[in-house]
Scaffold this motif. Structure first.
Motif, mmCIF file in Angstrom:
data_model
loop_
_atom_site.group_PDB
_atom_site.id
_atom_site.type_symbol
_atom_site.label_atom_id
_atom_site.label_comp_id
_atom_site.label_asym_id
_atom_site.label_seq_id
_atom_site.Cartn_x
_atom_site.Cartn_y
_atom_site.Cartn_z
ATOM 1 N N PHE A 169 0.850 -1.185 0.000
ATOM 2 C CA PHE A 169 0.000 0.000 0.000
ATOM 3 C C PHE A 169 0.897 1.252 0.000
ATOM 4 O O PHE A 169 2.075 1.190 0.392
ATOM 5 C CB PHE A 169 -0.907 0.001 1.225
ATOM 6 C CG PHE A 169 -1.991 -1.035 1.172
ATOM 7 C CD1 PHE A 169 -3.181 -0.768 0.498
ATOM 8 C CD2 PHE A 169 -1.817 -2.273 1.777
ATOM 9 C CE1 PHE A 169 -4.186 -1.726 0.439
ATOM 10 C CE2 PHE A 169 -2.817 -3.231 1.726
ATOM 11 C CZ PHE A 169 -4.004 -2.966 1.046
ATOM 12 N N PRO A 170 0.376 2.406 -0.419
ATOM 13 C CA PRO A 170 1.204 3.621 -0.484
ATOM 14 C C PRO A 170 1.894 3.967 0.827
ATOM 15 O O PRO A 170 3.039 4.434 0.817
ATOM 16 C CB PRO A 170 0.194 4.706 -0.885
ATOM 17 C CG PRO A 170 -0.835 3.976 -1.680
ATOM 18 C CD PRO A 170 -0.956 2.640 -1.018
ATOM 19 N N HIS A 171 1.231 3.722 1.976
ATOM 20 C CA HIS A 171 1.853 4.103 3.243
ATOM 21 C C HIS A 171 3.056 3.214 3.571
ATOM 22 O O HIS A 171 3.857 3.557 4.450
ATOM 23 C CB HIS A 171 0.827 4.035 4.382
ATOM 24 C CG HIS A 171 0.430 2.640 4.771
ATOM 25 N ND1 HIS A 171 -0.645 1.982 4.191
ATOM 26 C CD2 HIS A 171 0.965 1.762 5.670
ATOM 27 C CE1 HIS A 171 -0.749 0.773 4.726
ATOM 28 N NE2 HIS A 171 0.210 0.612 5.627
ATOM 29 N N GLN A 172 3.217 2.097 2.870
ATOM 30 C CA GLN A 172 4.362 1.216 3.089
ATOM 31 C C GLN A 172 5.579 1.645 2.269
ATOM 32 O O GLN A 172 6.653 1.083 2.439
ATOM 33 C CB GLN A 172 3.975 -0.228 2.757
ATOM 34 C CG GLN A 172 2.913 -0.807 3.682
ATOM 35 C CD GLN A 172 2.480 -2.194 3.267
ATOM 36 O OE1 GLN A 172 1.713 -2.373 2.325
ATOM 37 N NE2 GLN A 172 3.003 -3.201 3.958
ATOM 38 N N PHE A 173 5.392 2.619 1.402
ATOM 39 C CA PHE A 173 6.497 3.173 0.613
ATOM 40 C C PHE A 173 7.061 4.398 1.329
ATOM 41 O O PHE A 173 6.327 5.136 1.987
ATOM 42 C CB PHE A 173 6.005 3.603 -0.769
ATOM 43 C CG PHE A 173 5.963 2.503 -1.796
ATOM 44 C CD1 PHE A 173 5.772 1.181 -1.425
ATOM 45 C CD2 PHE A 173 6.113 2.791 -3.144
ATOM 46 C CE1 PHE A 173 5.724 0.167 -2.377
ATOM 47 C CE2 PHE A 173 6.070 1.793 -4.096
ATOM 48 C CZ PHE A 173 5.879 0.470 -3.715
ATOM 49 N N SER A 174 8.351 4.631 1.183
ATOM 50 C CA SER A 174 8.946 5.881 1.671
ATOM 51 C C SER A 174 8.525 7.021 0.738
ATOM 52 O O SER A 174 7.950 6.789 -0.336
ATOM 53 C CB SER A 174 10.466 5.766 1.696
ATOM 54 O OG SER A 174 10.975 5.670 0.373
ATOM 55 N N GLY A 175 8.830 8.264 1.148
ATOM 56 C CA GLY A 175 8.476 9.409 0.312
ATOM 57 C C GLY A 175 9.094 9.327 -1.070
ATOM 58 O O GLY A 175 8.428 9.587 -2.079
ATOM 59 N N GLY A 176 10.379 8.973 -1.136
ATOM 60 C CA GLY A 176 11.048 8.860 -2.427
ATOM 61 C C GLY A 176 10.464 7.739 -3.280
ATOM 62 O O GLY A 176 10.330 7.877 -4.501
ATOM 63 N N MET A 177 10.103 6.623 -2.637
ATOM 64 C CA MET A 177 9.514 5.503 -3.377
ATOM 65 C C MET A 177 8.129 5.862 -3.901
ATOM 66 O O MET A 177 7.757 5.472 -5.025
ATOM 67 C CB MET A 177 9.463 4.259 -2.493
ATOM 68 C CG MET A 177 10.828 3.659 -2.187
ATOM 69 S SD MET A 177 10.745 2.337 -0.965
ATOM 70 C CE MET A 177 9.813 1.088 -1.847
ATOM 71 N N ARG A 178 7.349 6.617 -3.111
ATOM 72 C CA ARG A 178 6.033 7.033 -3.589
ATOM 73 C C ARG A 178 6.169 7.946 -4.805
ATOM 74 O O ARG A 178 5.397 7.849 -5.763
ATOM 75 C CB ARG A 178 5.259 7.743 -2.472
ATOM 76 C CG ARG A 178 4.679 6.806 -1.440
ATOM 77 C CD ARG A 178 3.660 7.506 -0.560
ATOM 78 N NE ARG A 178 4.275 8.522 0.284
ATOM 79 C CZ ARG A 178 4.685 8.313 1.523
ATOM 80 N NH1 ARG A 178 4.583 7.105 2.060
ATOM 81 N NH2 ARG A 178 5.207 9.285 2.240
ATOM 82 N N GLN A 179 7.174 8.834 -4.764
ATOM 83 C CA GLN A 179 7.364 9.712 -5.907
ATOM 84 C C GLN A 179 7.788 8.918 -7.137
ATOM 85 O O GLN A 179 7.362 9.204 -8.263
ATOM 86 C CB GLN A 179 8.415 10.778 -5.575
ATOM 87 C CG GLN A 179 8.407 11.982 -6.495
ATOM 88 C CD GLN A 179 7.136 12.783 -6.400
ATOM 89 O OE1 GLN A 179 6.066 12.325 -6.762
ATOM 90 N NE2 GLN A 179 7.245 14.011 -5.918
ATOM 91 N N ARG A 180 8.602 7.896 -6.940
ATOM 92 C CA ARG A 180 8.989 7.022 -8.047
ATOM 93 C C ARG A 180 7.772 6.271 -8.586
ATOM 94 O O ARG A 180 7.630 6.070 -9.797
ATOM 95 C CB ARG A 180 10.065 6.035 -7.596
ATOM 96 C CG ARG A 180 11.424 6.668 -7.348
ATOM 97 C CD ARG A 180 12.387 5.684 -6.698
ATOM 98 N NE ARG A 180 13.662 6.330 -6.392
ATOM 99 C CZ ARG A 180 14.713 6.350 -7.207
ATOM 100 N NH1 ARG A 180 14.638 5.729 -8.377
ATOM 101 N NH2 ARG A 180 15.822 6.948 -6.866
ATOM 102 N N ALA A 181 6.890 5.850 -7.679
ATOM 103 C CA ALA A 181 5.671 5.171 -8.123
ATOM 104 C C ALA A 181 4.795 6.106 -8.947
ATOM 105 O O ALA A 181 4.183 5.688 -9.943
ATOM 106 C CB ALA A 181 4.897 4.644 -6.914
ATOM 107 N N MET A 182 4.744 7.385 -8.557
ATOM 108 C CA MET A 182 3.978 8.356 -9.325
ATOM 109 C C MET A 182 4.581 8.551 -10.712
ATOM 110 O O MET A 182 3.862 8.691 -11.707
ATOM 111 C CB MET A 182 3.937 9.699 -8.586
ATOM 112 C CG MET A 182 2.991 9.732 -7.400
ATOM 113 S SD MET A 182 1.264 9.469 -7.872
ATOM 114 C CE MET A 182 1.002 10.843 -8.975
ATOM 115 N N ILE A 183 5.909 8.557 -10.782
ATOM 116 C CA ILE A 183 6.571 8.678 -12.080
ATOM 117 C C ILE A 183 6.266 7.440 -12.925
ATOM 118 O O ILE A 183 5.995 7.538 -14.135
ATOM 119 C CB ILE A 183 8.087 8.852 -11.897
ATOM 120 C CG1 ILE A 183 8.386 10.194 -11.216
ATOM 121 C CG2 ILE A 183 8.812 8.775 -13.244
ATOM 122 C CD1 ILE A 183 9.834 10.382 -10.821
#
Length: 379
Positions: A169-183
């Protein structure tokens, strides 16, 4: 095209109109409110060619995000008045139905929003959200194909163990990983145009550098055009080929990145550069903020919208600054560098007054400003 309303001439016009992936012409965006009409963007024109990066910079409220959201048709037509023309890969966006806009979003053009945690749905797994973005434009793809594509994109943007993290889930990603997921979500359908709205906000410096490097690598791989919206001139210097400076909903300066950052010709751009701390300078030196506050877009100032905050308006004869909106016209550096200002000799002012204060080391090595032309009497 006229140079008083947009950046479609000079260096910006080096690519023929047919080569431009995005063309925005005379874009005006207004929001009716209970207090009046908000003039969020006024008569804005610019273009981006395939494989190039345009940086849009300015204070909060300058119209950067509003104009970019208009490119994807993200404004509610019931609550927004939009005029002008926006063409993505030759397709006019303004006036399109919602069904046709959905075909463009994510397919021809995509956007990376600045708050990845707010942009990702907290109740759905990251892989599910990526798969849905892919399936929306590939209706014949099976669920297995969509999942495989999601894993492939997570791997492409550097997510470790993508086959396992795809079910997080998104909360299991770090901030940088969430931004990479958005990319990854933005690029999953190979869009020709990618709009990155503050893509490194709230990330530490190391992760910021990684994200910017990733965007550059992906641009080279997909030959996409990128618009990067930011307050950070360091990001602009690193990423952008051309820079568009916005203030109070208008373009106030445009040019090639290196030229604009080394020879700015608009006092607002000088203020942005003066506000950047010099890490090599005196540790006790004070920052030089722009005085005052951005104007209300409900009731913009008459004349040049920057004149209430401009400390150089007394160098313009008469009351031009307070009564007449300057055209966005070629400055002293040639037709490719456009500035919206009444100052007759901004390069001299910058070289003799601004640069010595914000970067003495550069001023010491800079060539002297050219002498004034002699009068007939002196000759």
């Amino acid at each position: 095209m006229s140079t008083d309303t947009g950046v479609t001439t000079g260096a910006a016009g080096a690519a023929a109109a047919g080569e431009r992936l995005l063309e925005v012409e005379h874009l005006t965006v207004k929001f009716p409110t209970a207090d009046g009409l908000v003039n969020a963007v006024t008569d804005l024109s610019y273009g981006v060619a395939r494989g190039k990066t345009l940086g849009i910079v300015g204070e909060s409220g300058s119209g950067k995000s509003v104009s970019s959201m208009a490119v994807l048709g993200l404004h509610d037509p019931r609550r927004t008045r939009i005029e002008g023309s926006i063409r993505v890969d030759g397709q006019e966006v303004i006036g399109l139905s919602e069904a046709k806009l959905r075909r463009i979003r994510g397919n021809s053009a995509a956007m990376i929003f600045q708050d990845a945690l707010a942009s990702l749905h907290p109740f759905y797994r990251v892989g599910k959200q990526l798969s849905e973005a892919y399936a929306a434009h590939h209706p014949k793809a099976s669920a297995r194909d969509a999942r495989r594509k999601a894993i492939e994109m997570l791997d492409l943007v550097g997510i470790p163990q993508p086959d396992r993290r795809v079910d997080d889930f998104p909360h299991q990603f770090s901030g940088g990983m969430r931004q990479r997921a958005m990319i990854a979500m933005g690029l999953i359908n190979d869009p020709s145009l990618l709009i990155a709205d503050e893509p490194t906000t709230a990330l530490d410096v190391t992760v910021q550098a990684q994200i910017l490097d990733l965007l550059g690598d992906l641009q080279r791989e997909f030959d996409s055009a990128i618009i990067i919206i930011t307050h950070d001139l360091g990001v602009i210097a690193e990423m952008a080929d051309e820079v568009l400076v916005m203030y109070a909903g208008r373009a106030v300066e445009y040019g090639a990145t290196r030229e604009l950052l080394t020879h700015p010709e608009m006092p607002y751009t000088w203020g942005l550069l003066s506000s950047v701390p010099d890490v090599s300078g005196d540790v006790d030196a004070r920052l030089l903020p722009i005085p005052g506050n951005p104007p209300s877009l409900l009731d913009p100032p008459s004349g040049c919208s920057f004149h209430p905050r401009c400390v150089h308006r007394d160098k313009v004869p008469g009351d031009l600054c307070t009564t007449t909106i300057p055209d966005l016209s070629p400055g002293g550096r040639g037709p490719g560098h456009l500035k919206r200002c009444h100052l007759a000799d901004p390069e001299r002012i910058y070289a003799t007054e601004i640069l010595p204060e914000i970067a003495p080391d550069l001023a010491d090595g800079a060539p002297a400003a050219p002498a004034a032309a002699p009068t007939n009497k002196e000759a």
